[in-house]
Design an enzyme around this catalytic site. Structure first.
Site: not given
Length: 461
Positions: A182, A318
């Site tokens: 989960h 990035k």
């Protein structure tokens, strides 16, 4: 001087580009279907050429076509198979549902080349299409082209991906990390166990796809117009399949039931379903890698994928998980193609499926995309990622879910209290358990050894 010539067919005269190898029927389709600009894949044209060459050989041997035209048609068809005349196959995949336009495109190009090879009487219908119909040629070409693309591209690429994953599994067997269910912290696993799971998914994908191959090798050729074999000599389909087997090394056989082979594309739909399953597996793998790579500071930061290109036009430094995103988009396309193929297969009205060109394109696109993407994914994502061992160890040490190992000793409720306290204070579970139980530090170390909890033998030394 004009840039066109006049050709005739049963509907009358039509202007055809002067240098085009095709004739009137192809030109009508060019004018009727300027829909998408999407043409048939190279491997499909290759399959058409191979089928036409095999038919010419058989027709010549049976004496249904004179030796000269048979030889010229065969030679011209092999030129088509080799890709020499791809620019003369201009038709859109959104056309007549039987693919008659594309079958006639092949017939006209091959006949034109046969005439250039010294047989001036070579005719697209009488010679190139002898013993055939679009209704058996096109579904046969779907099967032949799909088998070729599986054999030469997808299955080798999947084997390479599985091998790459197994190599990383062996390399990273000693790394114990926090498992997740989960998306929440769970009991520990090894990096090898996670990667081994991905490798087995690929292995099963290979098995599923290979299970389709015997049915894919069954060809509709020989059924002609409606499956009865009208205008084809006895045994024609069987003999064409044998000639294709000799040329390709693939064990092609005549369809067991020509009515089913022409009215349905069940095998294409079956294969597409297996490709869809593989695609969903790849999305899972790519997403797992994206999560593990996330950060580098505010995410999980368990691994670092290879830095392949700058990730932003505005944020310096990035780097994004581009190969994972590529794989996910490819997989989404394959899932979409499968939906289109399923709908298309349902339109087998009486003796003929009427959405064959779309199935040909979408099935071959799915095979090709998965073949190219899986190899790139292996080489540019799986093979080169590095593991941030310190980050993994720090997270594992603070994981309160390790207390699950104490359930059988102190009970679930007491273990839950320890987990909550460890969460609240952000402390290692061993320290909190030492304060809240009578267990010794040595016993806690033994019971809470993450490596032993994985069942892999990767416990602390």
């Amino acid at each position: 001087m004009t840039d066109y010539r006049i050709e005739k067919d049963s509907l009358g005269e039509i202007k055809v580009p002067v240098d085009a190898l095709y004739g009137a029927q192809t030109q009508r389709a060019v004018e009727n279907f300027p829909v998408s600009g999407i043409g048939f894949p190279r491997v499909f044209i290759r399959a058409l050429g191979l089928i036409k060459a095999a038919a010419a050989e058989e027709n010549g041997e049976l004496g249904l076509i004179d030796a000269g035209p048979a030889r010229a048609v065969r030679e011209a068809a092999l030129e088509v198979a080799e890709g020499k005349w791809d620019s003369h196959f201009p038709l859109d995949i959104f056309q007549t549902g039987s693919g008659t336009s594309t079958n006639m495109n092949a017939n006209e190009v091959i006949a034109s080349r046969a005439r250039a090879l010294g047989e001036p009487a070579a005719h697209p219908n009488n010679h190139v299409n002898s013993g055939q119909s679009s209704n058996d040629v096109i579904p046969a070409a779907i099967h032949v082209s799909a088998y070729l693309q599986l054999k030469e591209l997808l299955l080798p690429s999947l084997a390479h991906l599985e091998s790459t994953l197994r190599k990383r599994e062996a390399e990273l067997g000693d790394i114990v990390k926090t498992g997740r269910t989960h998306l929440m912290d769970a009991m520990p696993v090894t990096m090898a166990q996670e990667i081994g799971g991905w490798a087995f998914q690929v292995h099963q994908s290979i098995e599923r796809i290979e299970s389709c191959l015997p049915r894919l090798a069954r060809l509709a050729i020989g059924g002609t117009a409606v499956g009865t074999g009208i205008n084809a000599p006895a045994g024609f389909g069987r003999k064409i399949a044998a000639r294709l087997e000799k040329r390709t090394g693939i064990p092609f056989r005549e369809a067991q039931d020509h009515f089913a082979a022409q009215a349905t594309l069940d095998t294409a739909a079956e294969l597409s379903g297996q490709l869809r399953t593989a695609a969903t597996s790849f999305i899972k793998m790519a997403n797992d890698l994206r999560w593990m790579n996330s950060g580098p500071l505010a995410g999980l930061g368990e691994i670092s994928l290879p830095p392949l290109q700058p990730g932003s036009s505005i944020m310096p430094g990035k780097v994004n998980p581009v190969m994972c995103e590529m794989m996910m988009m490819v997989s989404a396309r394959v899932i979409g193609n499968d939906a289109a193929i399923a709908i298309s297969n349902s339109h087998g009205n009486f003796e003929l499926n009427v959405m064959m060109p779309l199935v040909a394109h979408d099935l071959l696109q799915s095979i090709t995309l998965l073949g190219n993407a899986s190899r790139l994914f292996a080489d540019k994502a799986i093979a080169g990622f590095t593991v941030n061992r310190d980050r993994i160890a720090a997270s594992l040490d603070r994981n309160p879910i390790l207390v699950t190992a104490l359930n059988s000793v102190i009970g679930y409720d007491r273990a839950a209290e320890i987990a909550k306290q460890a969460y609240k204070e952000g402390r290692p579970i061993r320290d909190v358990a030492a304060e809240m139980t009578d267990l010794s530090r040595e016993e806690l170390d033994r019971l809470l050894d993450p490596g032993k909890l994985t069942g892999s033998g990767a416990g602390q030394q």
